[in-house]
Scaffold this motif. Structure first.
Motif, short mmCIF file in Angstrom:
data_model
loop_
_atom_site.label_atom_id
_atom_site.label_comp_id
_atom_site.label_asym_id
_atom_site.label_seq_id
_atom_site.Cartn_x
_atom_site.Cartn_y
_atom_site.Cartn_z
N GLU A 4 0.83 -1.21 0.00
CA GLU A 4 0.00 0.00 0.00
C GLU A 4 0.87 1.25 0.00
OE1 GLU A 4 -3.82 -1.84 2.49
OE2 GLU A 4 -2.11 -0.97 3.55
N ILE A 5 1.96 1.22 0.75
CA ILE A 5 2.87 2.37 0.81
C ILE A 5 3.51 2.62 -0.55
CG2 ILE A 5 5.10 3.13 1.74
CD1 ILE A 5 4.25 1.88 4.42
N GLU A 6 3.91 1.55 -1.22
CA GLU A 6 4.51 1.69 -2.55
C GLU A 6 3.54 2.35 -3.52
OE1 GLU A 6 6.55 -1.14 -6.01
OE2 GLU A 6 5.93 -1.99 -4.08
N LYS A 7 2.28 2.00 -3.43
CA LYS A 7 1.27 2.59 -4.31
C LYS A 7 1.08 4.07 -4.01
CE LYS A 7 -3.59 2.10 -5.67
NZ LYS A 7 -4.86 1.35 -5.43
N VAL A 8 1.04 4.43 -2.71
CA VAL A 8 0.86 5.82 -2.31
C VAL A 8 2.05 6.67 -2.72
CG1 VAL A 8 0.69 7.37 -0.32
CG2 VAL A 8 -0.73 5.32 -0.42
N GLN A 9 3.26 6.11 -2.62
CA GLN A 9 4.46 6.88 -2.94
C GLN A 9 4.50 7.33 -4.40
OE1 GLN A 9 6.99 7.30 0.57
NE2 GLN A 9 6.50 8.39 -1.26
N ILE B 206 2.61 10.90 -4.24
CA ILE B 206 3.16 12.06 -3.53
C ILE B 206 4.68 12.05 -3.61
CG2 ILE B 206 1.21 12.26 -1.95
CD1 ILE B 206 2.89 10.95 0.17
N LYS B 207 5.29 13.24 -3.43
CA LYS B 207 6.72 13.41 -3.66
C LYS B 207 7.55 13.35 -2.39
CE LYS B 207 5.75 16.43 -7.61
NZ LYS B 207 5.92 17.78 -8.19
N ILE B 208 6.91 13.14 -1.24
CA ILE B 208 7.65 13.12 0.01
C ILE B 208 7.61 11.72 0.62
CG2 ILE B 208 7.12 15.55 0.46
CD1 ILE B 208 5.01 14.62 2.48
#
Length: 278
Positions: free
Chosen positions: A37-42, A45-47
């Motif tokens: 899920e984190i990989e998808k969110v990254q 967003i740029k941070i």
């Protein structure tokens, strides 16, 4: 005491909520986002994400006329300054405090300054996903009646949702969460971003949203307040000055922060019923 209108509560999996007076209020509470899920969110967003990112958590309010307002951790992070200048904001605004802090632990401090606003400060005040008659939030001078909200009234639904949290490389904490309570007379939402940078500053960005059943509008107030760390620490009573545990008590700090400056206050209204119903 207000007469309690008919309502229906629901709970399924990670979601729960209440339907009352033409409104549906839904919360989704889940665990910290996993690596996939984190990989998808990254990608969006740029941070770097905060240490604890609750990407599936959400508060949504909607009514029968099509109004939908959400409080989302991803949308909140999209409003964090992603520029290199953002990473220097605290250092520049509180240069003297930062120098003193840096002198105490220079090696550790340089690790926390990143090419974006590493404090995760956000002015996010919700995401309007649905409207009635194309209406949007408009500027207003009508404040939320906080005295009315202090009156004793039965709470028919309450929830608190964590959106994200980070310990800022052991230099403090940044927390974003949202609470909602539903009473017979209406509902009240408080989203709070809290920041503590040790030895430097405290900051609190609050978004309050209120609707009184029977009215045709939703009220929203955003306030941003901050103060030097040592000024808040000086508020600890003399007999307790060696006990700094109060500096981690968000409710206590809230009572010590100064009022918002002019540019730190935003008051808005949203019409939530069609003109034909008014």
């Amino acid at each position: 005491m207000s007469t309690i209108p008919k309502y229906e509560k629901f709970h399924e999996g990670s979601q729960q909520g209440i339907k009352i007076n033409g409104w549906a209020i839904t919360t989704n509470k889940s665990s910290i986002s996993n690596s996939r899920e984190i990989e998808k969110v990254q990608k969006e967003i740029k941070i770097s994400l905060p240490e604890m990112f609750f990407g599936n958590n959400l508060l949504r309010i909607s009514n029968d006329y099509g109004v939908i307002l959400e409080f989302s951790p991803l949308d909140a992070l999209k409003m964090v300054d992603a520029t290199a200048e953002g990473g220097e904001k605290v250092k520049v605004a509180y240069s003297e405090e930062w120098k003193k802090k840096s002198a105490k632990n220079h090696e550790h401090i340089k690790d926390v300054v990143k090419p974006y606003d590493w404090t995760y400060t956000t002015s996010y005040s919700g995401t309007l996903r649905g409207t009635v008659d194309g209406q949007v939030f408009e500027e207003s001078t009508d404040r939320i009646d906080m005295e009315k909200l202090k009156k004793v009234e039965e709470i028919v639904f309450y929830d608190e949702i964590d959106l994200f949290e980070d310990e800022l490389a052991d230099n403090g904490t940044a927390i974003l969460n949202v609470k909602i309570r539903v009473m017979p007379s209406g509902f009240y939402i408080l989203q709070r971003f809290f920041l503590r940078v040790d030895e430097v500053l405290f900051r609190m960005n609050d978004t309050r949203t209120y609707h009184e059943f029977g009215t045709d509008y939703l009220q929203l107030e955003y306030t941003s307040r901050e103060e030097h760390y040592n000024k808040i620490r000086a508020c600890i009573p003399k007999y307790k000055e060696d006990d700094i545990s109060q500096l981690t008590d968000i409710n206590w700090i809230n009572t010590k922060l100064p009022p918002p400056k002019k540019d730190g206050l935003m008051i808005k209204k949203l019409r939530v019923v069609p003109k034909s119903e008014i």
